[in-house]
Design a protein around this motif. Structure first.
Motif, short mmCIF file in Angstrom:
data_model
loop_
_atom_site.label_atom_id
_atom_site.label_comp_id
_atom_site.label_asym_id
_atom_site.label_seq_id
_atom_site.Cartn_x
_atom_site.Cartn_y
_atom_site.Cartn_z
N PHE A 239 -0.18 1.96 7.51
CA PHE A 239 0.19 2.86 8.61
C PHE A 239 1.22 3.90 8.16
CE2 PHE A 239 -0.61 -0.82 11.78
CZ PHE A 239 -1.95 -0.51 11.86
N TYR A 240 1.96 3.61 7.08
CA TYR A 240 3.10 4.45 6.69
C TYR A 240 2.96 5.09 5.32
CZ TYR A 240 5.22 2.64 10.85
OH TYR A 240 5.46 2.36 12.16
N MET A 241 1.77 5.04 4.74
CA MET A 241 1.59 5.60 3.40
C MET A 241 0.83 6.91 3.38
SD MET A 241 0.91 1.98 1.46
CE MET A 241 0.64 2.70 -0.16
N GLY A 242 0.40 7.39 4.56
CA GLY A 242 -0.21 8.70 4.64
C GLY A 242 -1.70 8.75 4.42
N ASP A 243 -2.37 7.57 4.37
CA ASP A 243 -3.80 7.56 4.10
C ASP A 243 -4.64 7.05 5.26
OD1 ASP A 243 -3.49 8.49 1.43
OD2 ASP A 243 -2.88 6.47 0.83
N ASP A 244 -4.00 6.61 6.33
CA ASP A 244 -4.73 6.06 7.48
C ASP A 244 -4.90 7.17 8.52
OD1 ASP A 244 -5.49 4.81 9.90
OD2 ASP A 244 -4.59 2.91 9.25
N PRO A 245 -6.14 7.64 8.76
CA PRO A 245 -6.33 8.77 9.69
C PRO A 245 -5.94 8.46 11.13
CG PRO A 245 -8.45 7.80 9.06
CD PRO A 245 -7.41 7.17 8.17
N GLN A 246 -5.91 7.19 11.50
CA GLN A 246 -5.53 6.84 12.87
C GLN A 246 -4.01 6.80 13.07
OE1 GLN A 246 -7.92 3.83 15.09
NE2 GLN A 246 -8.79 3.35 13.10
N SER A 247 -3.29 6.76 11.99
CA SER A 247 -1.83 6.66 12.11
C SER A 247 -1.16 7.57 11.07
CB SER A 247 -1.38 5.21 11.91
OG SER A 247 -1.93 4.68 10.71
N PHE B 296 1.89 0.26 -3.32
CA PHE B 296 2.88 -0.08 -2.30
C PHE B 296 4.30 0.13 -2.83
CE2 PHE B 296 -0.81 -2.91 -1.28
CZ PHE B 296 -1.15 -2.29 -0.09
N ARG B 297 4.53 -0.28 -4.05
CA ARG B 297 5.85 -0.07 -4.68
C ARG B 297 6.15 1.41 -4.82
NH1 ARG B 297 8.05 0.80 -9.86
NH2 ARG B 297 9.89 -0.49 -10.35
N ASP B 298 5.15 2.17 -5.26
CA ASP B 298 5.36 3.61 -5.47
C ASP B 298 5.73 4.31 -4.17
OD1 ASP B 298 4.76 3.25 -8.11
OD2 ASP B 298 2.73 4.09 -8.01
N TRP B 299 5.08 3.92 -3.06
CA TRP B 299 5.41 4.57 -1.79
C TRP B 299 6.84 4.26 -1.37
CZ3 TRP B 299 6.54 2.04 2.93
CH2 TRP B 299 6.90 2.93 3.95
#
Length: 477
Positions: free
Chosen positions: A47-55, A145-148
């Motif tokens: 939800f917070y990594m910029g790849d989910d179009p719904q969020s 996940f670590r990189d984000w």
């Protein structure tokens, strides 16, 4: 459309998101193989990594979470209303409910949030969301996940440095400091200038939640061991406290900042995050901001030898008192608001975390920062074997001292000792009296004879390995 979508809050701030995720964000330490846990940690972090179009919460270009209000349906990109905060209307508030803010009717509930409007743009409390990335990495080991986490936290670290050492409380959608608040770095809901009127009393209350952002810096430290993520908060503490003034012969320290500069002065220095800074750095100069004569820190410094017994007696007393409140709770399911059970919670873990794990109590969805953790190999589960006690007696930058005791007078016990909650610390030599044992690992096993105990001094390289939920026997396989 409801409070939850895809098993996650639809759209809320991380004061409340963090509270709600307090236990979930520690679940991987208990049972990382639980059904659907893998799916949830991936989804929540996504939800917070910029790849989910719904969020679309995260803007990769500007490295921001786009609103104080965010969640599984994305960010709120308009002014918030009191109804957004308070929820559906309630009738007969004073007669039927126990509103913990003292509201007597729904109109006062709405008035409580009258000034809670400026939510567009990023806020430091959003860094609590990085614990979702930590969870996903600790479970999967996947680098994304670590990189984000590091990308997002580093952006906040640099903004703080660029803002003369003070973390700003509004970042605009264009990535500029104060971009949604007329260029004011201290603006926004829950910002440095967020002082509101209490509707029931007419008094003023300052509600700045920037301090929740320290969670992100702690998560970056878990991944890297890089003290620059600690330095930035230390510098903020010193910068704020340098703005003192003398009133009637007393040194006064500011805690808020508005259009007219620093305000909300008190005799207590600004100290948000002071314990975290010392715990993460173990630097003696950081100890000076704390009380080293009493309490847990006083015990670790050898100045409060009676603290463990006094703390446990206090905590047992609290458990009894809380259970009495539970038994005499007058609310019923149809008159119980969501936060009514909070003051009744009998779970009292603070002293156990300090004394057994050498750690800080997790809060608001933060991870567990601790020096040691224990596992029961006989039962193949995390936690102490029955009858085994531990007391962490000293913490230093490169060593840990703990006493382990088997209180069972008949049977031996084996306990596995791990470095950190997530195996992030590496052990070297373990000394018991005049004997030395080379470990060179993130965990080791101790065999305790019936009624036996020993004090271990463990050479510890902190933040030397990547965090993982894997149990010690699984890491060796």
């Amino acid at each position: 459309d409801g409070m939850y979508y895809r098993e996650f809050p639809v759209m809320f701030d991380w004061v409340h998101n963090g509270e709600g995720l307090t236990t979930f964000n520690l679940h991987g330490l208990m049972d990382p193989t639980a059904r659907d846990f893998d799916k949830r940690v991936r989804r929540y972090a996504g939800f917070y990594m910029g790849d989910d179009p719904q969020s679309p919460n995260y803007d990769k270009q500007h490295r921001i979470i786009r609103s104080l209000f965010n969640g599984s349906r994305g960010p709120m990109l308009r002014k918030a209303t009191p109804l957004d905060w308070a929820g559906d209307p309630l009738e007969d508030v004073e007669e039927r409910y126990n509103a913990l803010h003292g509201e007597r009717n729904f109109e006062e509930m709405l008035a409580h949030f009258e000034d809670y409007t400026d939510v567009v743009g990023d806020h430091p409390s959003n860094m609590v969301a990085t614990t979702l990335g930590l969870n996903a990495y600790a479970l999967t080991g996947e680098k994304a996940f670590r990189d984000w986490v590091l990308e997002y936290v580093e952006a906040w670290r640099q903004r703080t440095i660029d803002n003369d050492g003070i973390i700003p409380t509004n970042i605009g959608l264009d990535g500029t400091v104060g971009g949604e608040c007329d260029g004011k770095w201290y603006g926004g809901c829950y910002g440095w200038a967020f002082t509101v009127t209490v509707p029931q009393t007419g008094g003023l209350s300052s509600r700045n939640t920037h301090y929740l952002g320290i969670a992100g810096f702690g998560n970056a430290l878990l991944f890297t061991g890089d003290q620059r993520f600690v330095d930035v908060w230390r510098q903020q503490i010193d910068t704020i406290n340098s703005n003192t003034k003398v009133v009637d012969g007393q040194q006064m320290y500011p805690h808020m900042f508005g259009d007219d500069g620093w305000y909300d002065f008190s005799t207590s220095p600004y100290s948000a995050g002071a314990l975290d800074v010392y715990y993460w750095s173990m630097a003696r100069q950081d100890l000076q901001r704390l009380d080293a004569e009493t309490g847990w820190i006083g015990f670790l410094e050898g100045n409060a030898p009676d603290y463990p017994v006094a703390a446990l007696q206090r905590d047992f007393g609290r458990v009894r008192s809380q259970m009495e409140k539970v038994r005499h709770d007058p609310t019923t399911p149809d008159t119980r608001l969501s936060d009514n059970p909070n003051p009744l919670n009998p779970a009292t873990i603070g002293s156990l975390v300090e004394l057994m794990l050498g750690g800080m109590t997790p809060r608001h969805g933060c991870p567990l920062h601790c020096r040691l953790r224990y596992f029961d190999p006989a039962r193949q589960r995390p936690g102490m074997p029955d009858g085994v006690g531990a007391l962490v007696e000293k913490l230093e930058a490169d060593s840990t001292t703990v006493t382990l005791v088997n209180t069972d007078q008949v049977s031996s016990r084996q306990v596995v000792v791990q470095g950190g909650a997530y195996a992030e610390h590496h052990f070297g030599t373990v000394r018991i009296g005049d004997e030395a044992f080379e470990v060179d690992a993130t965990s080791f096993a101790v065999e305790l004879a019936p009624g036996a105990g020993a004090t271990l001094r463990i050479d510890t390289q902190r933040y030397a390995t990547q965090p993982t939920f894997a149990f010690p026997w699984d890491r060796r396989s």
